[in-house]
Design an enzyme around this catalytic site. Structure first.
Site, mmCIF file in Angstrom:
data_model
loop_
_atom_site.group_PDB
_atom_site.id
_atom_site.type_symbol
_atom_site.label_atom_id
_atom_site.label_comp_id
_atom_site.label_asym_id
_atom_site.label_seq_id
_atom_site.Cartn_x
_atom_site.Cartn_y
_atom_site.Cartn_z
ATOM 1 N N HIS A 1 20.455 44.676 41.673
ATOM 2 C CA HIS A 1 19.331 44.745 40.750
ATOM 3 C C HIS A 1 19.811 45.358 39.445
ATOM 4 O O HIS A 1 20.872 45.966 39.385
ATOM 5 C CB HIS A 1 18.204 45.603 41.346
ATOM 6 C CG HIS A 1 18.672 46.974 41.725
ATOM 7 N ND1 HIS A 1 19.072 47.293 43.009
ATOM 8 C CD2 HIS A 1 18.846 48.094 40.988
ATOM 9 C CE1 HIS A 1 19.467 48.552 43.044
ATOM 10 N NE2 HIS A 1 19.340 49.061 41.825
ATOM 11 N N HIS B 1 23.515 46.441 33.605
ATOM 12 C CA HIS B 1 24.556 46.183 34.595
ATOM 13 C C HIS B 1 23.953 46.091 35.992
ATOM 14 O O HIS B 1 22.880 46.632 36.256
ATOM 15 C CB HIS B 1 25.610 47.291 34.564
ATOM 16 C CG HIS B 1 25.098 48.605 35.071
ATOM 17 N ND1 HIS B 1 24.306 49.430 34.290
ATOM 18 C CD2 HIS B 1 25.239 49.213 36.260
ATOM 19 C CE1 HIS B 1 23.983 50.495 34.997
ATOM 20 N NE2 HIS B 1 24.531 50.396 36.198
#
Length: 190
Positions: free
Chosen positions: A42, A127
């Site tokens: 995620h 990220h």
């Protein structure tokens, strides 16, 4: 509850990344890294840490407002990077990372306004963590492979409030467990 706000990529995007991660895991020395599992893939927007149960409804409502103020946007996984000289290896973002940063800022502000203590503001780097190391490690071969990776573009239509439970068994390689507590549609997505 240990909570964070996140953008969850769709399953087909996760499947594309899984193929790339398998290639990374075949590189020499890959066993020195702790690879994250697909349920943990995620884009964290804001990490809240341990949140008192009484604050969760207010936090969720403020996240809903932040989501409504943000229009859906395009995102793709692309390339990668590292934090802490190889202590974290990650896939990066392409598409509209500015919109992702804005959503992260709004999610952080939602936590602050709900009375959730945070670790202070940091510049957001979009990220998705794929591996961690216990010590500094030269991840250049992994970054070289990730550099050529671009996943399909999808439209981000919501954010999630996610609970994470850290492993308690002490079994090596055990992964945290994640549970979506609430989903909030972006702008006109809902």
């Amino acid at each position: 509850m240990r909570l964070f706000a996140a953008v969850l990529p769709p399953e087909d995007v996760v499947a594309e990344l899984a193929v790339e991660v398998e290639r990374l895991r075949e590189l020499p020395g890959a066993e020195r890294l702790r690879w994250t599992g697909r349920p943990g893939w995620h884009f964290t927007l804001a990490f809240y840490g341990e949140v008192d149960d009484a604050l969760v409804p207010e936090l969720s409502e403020r996240l809903a407002r932040a989501a409504r103020r943000t229009e859906p946007f395009a995102l793709a996984l692309r390339g990668g990077g590292q934090f802490g000289r190889g202590r974290a290896l990650w896939a990066g973002a392409d598409g509209e990372p500015r919109a992702l940063r804005l959503l992260a800022d709004r999610a952080e502000a939602a936590g602050r306004k709900a009375g959730v203590a945070s670790g202070g503001h940091r510049r957001y780097t979009p990220h998705l963590t794929v591996a961690r190391g216990r010590e500094a490690y030269d991840v250049r071969p992994y970054l070289d492979l990730l550099d050529g990776f671009t996943g399909r573009t999808w439209t981000v239509t919501g954010l999630a409030l996610v609970r994470s439970d850290l492993p308690a068994s002490g079994v090596p390689g055990e992964q945290p467990r994640y549970e979506t507590v609430a989903r909030h549609p972006l702008g006109g997505a809902g």
